[in-house]
Motif scaffolding. Structure first.
Motif, mmCIF file in Angstrom:
data_model
loop_
_atom_site.group_PDB
_atom_site.id
_atom_site.type_symbol
_atom_site.label_atom_id
_atom_site.label_comp_id
_atom_site.label_asym_id
_atom_site.label_seq_id
_atom_site.Cartn_x
_atom_site.Cartn_y
_atom_site.Cartn_z
ATOM 1 N N VAL A 99 57.745 3.915 36.827
ATOM 2 C CA VAL A 99 56.445 3.485 37.334
ATOM 3 C C VAL A 99 55.735 2.780 36.190
ATOM 4 O O VAL A 99 55.528 3.366 35.122
ATOM 5 N N GLY A 100 55.391 1.522 36.388
ATOM 6 C CA GLY A 100 54.696 0.755 35.364
ATOM 7 C C GLY A 100 53.419 0.150 35.917
ATOM 8 O O GLY A 100 53.405 -0.343 37.053
ATOM 9 N N ILE A 101 52.368 0.190 35.118
ATOM 10 C CA ILE A 101 51.083 -0.396 35.509
ATOM 11 C C ILE A 101 50.717 -1.435 34.458
ATOM 12 O O ILE A 101 50.725 -1.151 33.265
ATOM 13 N N GLU A 102 50.395 -2.643 34.901
ATOM 14 C CA GLU A 102 50.047 -3.722 33.974
ATOM 15 C C GLU A 102 48.890 -4.527 34.543
ATOM 16 O O GLU A 102 48.938 -4.990 35.680
ATOM 17 N N LEU A 103 47.847 -4.692 33.726
ATOM 18 C CA LEU A 103 46.628 -5.368 34.157
ATOM 19 C C LEU A 103 46.807 -6.877 34.280
ATOM 20 O O LEU A 103 46.343 -7.498 35.244
ATOM 21 N N LYS A 104 47.469 -7.477 33.308
ATOM 22 C CA LYS A 104 47.568 -8.930 33.291
ATOM 23 C C LYS A 104 48.688 -9.425 34.214
ATOM 24 O O LYS A 104 49.837 -9.018 34.080
ATOM 25 N N ARG A 105 48.343 -10.310 35.136
ATOM 26 C CA ARG A 105 49.310 -10.717 36.151
ATOM 27 C C ARG A 105 50.529 -11.419 35.551
ATOM 28 O O ARG A 105 51.653 -11.198 35.993
ATOM 29 N N GLY A 133 46.227 7.431 41.723
ATOM 30 C CA GLY A 133 47.037 7.373 42.933
ATOM 31 C C GLY A 133 48.396 8.030 42.796
ATOM 32 O O GLY A 133 49.105 8.201 43.795
ATOM 33 N N LEU A 134 48.781 8.431 41.579
ATOM 34 C CA LEU A 134 50.060 9.110 41.385
ATOM 35 C C LEU A 134 49.899 10.605 41.631
ATOM 36 O O LEU A 134 48.876 11.193 41.287
ATOM 37 N N PRO A 135 50.908 11.251 42.214
ATOM 38 C CA PRO A 135 50.812 12.699 42.451
ATOM 39 C C PRO A 135 50.741 13.481 41.144
ATOM 40 O O PRO A 135 51.294 13.067 40.124
ATOM 41 N N ALA A 136 50.083 14.615 41.182
ATOM 42 C CA ALA A 136 50.025 15.493 40.015
ATOM 43 C C ALA A 136 51.422 16.005 39.681
ATOM 44 O O ALA A 136 52.259 16.227 40.572
ATOM 45 N N SER A 137 51.690 16.157 38.388
ATOM 46 C CA SER A 137 52.959 16.731 37.898
ATOM 47 C C SER A 137 54.175 16.016 38.477
ATOM 48 O O SER A 137 55.149 16.646 38.902
ATOM 49 N N SER A 138 54.120 14.683 38.508
ATOM 50 C CA SER A 138 55.210 13.890 39.082
ATOM 51 C C SER A 138 55.957 13.047 38.054
ATOM 52 O O SER A 138 56.972 12.438 38.383
ATOM 53 N N VAL A 139 55.479 13.009 36.825
ATOM 54 C CA VAL A 139 56.073 12.149 35.791
ATOM 55 C C VAL A 139 56.744 13.027 34.743
ATOM 56 O O VAL A 139 56.149 13.963 34.209
ATOM 57 N N HIS A 140 57.999 12.702 34.433
ATOM 58 C CA HIS A 140 58.762 13.514 33.481
ATOM 59 C C HIS A 140 58.620 13.036 32.044
ATOM 60 O O HIS A 140 58.804 13.815 31.109
ATOM 61 N N LEU A 141 58.299 11.765 31.839
ATOM 62 C CA LEU A 141 58.069 11.229 30.496
ATOM 63 C C LEU A 141 57.210 9.981 30.610
ATOM 64 O O LEU A 141 57.466 9.115 31.451
ATOM 65 N N SER A 142 56.194 9.892 29.764
ATOM 66 C CA SER A 142 55.469 8.634 29.588
ATOM 67 C C SER A 142 55.814 8.087 28.216
ATOM 68 O O SER A 142 55.867 8.832 27.235
ATOM 69 N N VAL A 143 56.060 6.801 28.142
ATOM 70 C CA VAL A 143 56.331 6.145 26.864
ATOM 71 C C VAL A 143 55.685 4.770 26.906
ATOM 72 O O VAL A 143 55.879 4.012 27.854
ATOM 73 N N PHE A 144 54.880 4.451 25.874
ATOM 74 C CA PHE A 144 54.128 3.199 25.913
ATOM 75 C C PHE A 144 53.473 2.932 24.569
ATOM 76 O O PHE A 144 53.353 3.815 23.720
ATOM 77 N N SER A 145 53.034 1.688 24.404
ATOM 78 C CA SER A 145 52.164 1.292 23.295
ATOM 79 C C SER A 145 50.775 1.030 23.871
ATOM 80 O O SER A 145 50.622 0.156 24.721
ATOM 81 N N VAL A 193 59.965 7.927 34.668
ATOM 82 C CA VAL A 193 59.369 7.470 33.418
ATOM 83 C C VAL A 193 58.163 6.595 33.767
ATOM 84 O O VAL A 193 58.237 5.755 34.669
ATOM 85 N N LEU A 194 57.060 6.779 33.034
ATOM 86 C CA LEU A 194 55.826 6.053 33.299
ATOM 87 C C LEU A 194 55.385 5.268 32.075
ATOM 88 O O LEU A 194 55.480 5.754 30.945
ATOM 89 N N SER A 195 54.882 4.053 32.295
ATOM 90 C CA SER A 195 54.158 3.309 31.264
ATOM 91 C C SER A 195 52.859 2.808 31.865
ATOM 92 O O SER A 195 52.873 1.962 32.766
ATOM 93 N N PRO A 196 51.705 3.297 31.382
ATOM 94 C CA PRO A 196 50.429 2.817 31.908
ATOM 95 C C PRO A 196 50.016 1.468 31.345
ATOM 96 O O PRO A 196 49.054 0.872 31.816
ATOM 97 N N PHE A 197 50.729 0.988 30.327
ATOM 98 C CA PHE A 197 50.497 -0.340 29.750
ATOM 99 C C PHE A 197 51.854 -1.030 29.683
ATOM 100 O O PHE A 197 52.442 -1.210 28.608
ATOM 101 N N ALA A 198 52.364 -1.435 30.846
ATOM 102 C CA ALA A 198 53.767 -1.811 30.968
ATOM 103 C C ALA A 198 54.095 -3.149 30.332
ATOM 104 O O ALA A 198 55.275 -3.425 30.063
ATOM 105 N N GLY A 199 53.111 -4.007 30.118
ATOM 106 C CA GLY A 199 53.393 -5.291 29.477
ATOM 107 C C GLY A 199 54.451 -6.076 30.215
ATOM 108 O O GLY A 199 54.387 -6.257 31.433
ATOM 109 N N ILE A 200 55.478 -6.505 29.491
ATOM 110 C CA ILE A 200 56.547 -7.302 30.100
ATOM 111 C C ILE A 200 57.696 -6.433 30.603
ATOM 112 O O ILE A 200 58.747 -6.946 30.973
ATOM 113 N N ALA A 217 55.155 10.032 24.966
ATOM 114 C CA ALA A 217 55.519 9.402 23.695
ATOM 115 C C ALA A 217 54.686 8.138 23.521
ATOM 116 O O ALA A 217 54.812 7.190 24.299
ATOM 117 N N VAL A 218 53.835 8.136 22.490
ATOM 118 C CA VAL A 218 52.868 7.053 22.294
ATOM 119 C C VAL A 218 53.198 6.311 21.000
ATOM 120 O O VAL A 218 53.185 6.907 19.922
#
Length: 281
Positions: A244-250, A10-22, A222-229, A69-70
């Protein structure tokens, strides 16, 4: 509050300048009871088949020439589960997977660890004083953390001009960060549920801060696809970036929302000394 595999498209292409996550470390930690959780993969092969959907979307949404950055560490094996005490080269596997999906392996930083603190936390046989006196053939170094850097091919349309000094860069570019305190994290305890997980592993805030300051301009995404807390978001917002952060666990997501709101409040609080034109030495 969603599955990254479902939300990232659902995010636009070429819209994120940095991803950083574990990312989840194979099945080492149990973060939630959901079958959508990468940490609940039955086998390493299943884990990487699942994770490649995330990698593909990261490549799509990243601005050309910008970085992902992973944060990873090696994964220990056990006698009971794997037949031998040793390690899976999770760092190397991650590098190969990102390369196969189209990213350029750009480099890495290592984060030094205190072997005594690691021994107390993990009870690893190869770090214990008693093993040193019993049979040192088992002894091995503490496990480092790594920040792996992957660049999307193409030319960066907007140069990044970081607010760091030459001395800062010299210290950071040595490649091994020895000044990161493992305890310098957001409070993870409030995101935990007793019924479905054994461990929470938040990324240290200074590691995130360095990534954000070095590889983004103020106002960028900045994006984190596993945003956690919300650790990555906390630092991004605090430093004047969008997040933009995405986290599965409510439960984690709810904690992240509180942490991000606090970061917004801190970022918007006026500096009274600056307003008064007073220099603070």
């Amino acid at each position: 509050n969603a599955d990254s595999v479902e939300a990232l498209p659902g995010l636009p292409a070429s819209s994120v300048h940095l991803s950083v996550f574990s990312p989840p470390f194979l099945s080492l930690f149990v973060y939630s009871a959901s079958e959508r959780d990468l940490g609940n993969s039955a086998t390493p092969q299943q884990f990487w088949r699942h994770f490649r959907f995330v990698i593909d979307e990261l490549l799509r949404v990243t601005v050309p020439g910008r970085l992902c950055a992973v944060h990873v560490a090696q994964v220990a094996t056990t006698k009971a589960t794997h037949g031998e005490i040793g390690f899976v080269d999770f760092r190397g596997l991650t590098i190969r997977q990102f390369q196969r999906r189209g990213f350029v392996y750009h480099g890495e930083f290592a984060v030094a660890k205190n072997p005594q603190a690691q021994a107390i936390r993990t009870h690893a046989k190869g770090l214990l004083f008693v093993q040193l006196r019993k049979d040192a053939a088992w002894m091995r170094p503490a496990l480092l953390d790594f920040v792996l850097l992957f660049r999307k091919p193409g030319d960066n349309p907007v140069p990044v001009v970081p607010d760091i000094s030459n001395d800062d860069w010299i210290a950071w570019a040595e490649g091994v960060w020895t000044d990161i305190r493992e305890s310098d994290t957001l409070n993870a305890a409030e995101g935990r549920d007793d019924d479905d997980e054994r461990h929470v592993c938040p990324l240290q805030l200074p590691v995130i801060e360095r990534c954000v300051r070095l590889w983004t301009n103020p106002g960028e995404v900045v994006l984190s696809p596993f945003a956690g807390i919300g650790s990555e978001g906390h630092e991004a917002v605090r430093l004047g970036r969008k997040f933009v952060g995405i986290e599965l666990k409510r439960r984690y997501w709810e904690t992240a929302v509180r942490n991000l709101r606090r970061a917004e409040a801190e970022a918007s609080t006026p500096d009274l000394f600056a307003l008064a034109g007073v220099e603070v030495g």
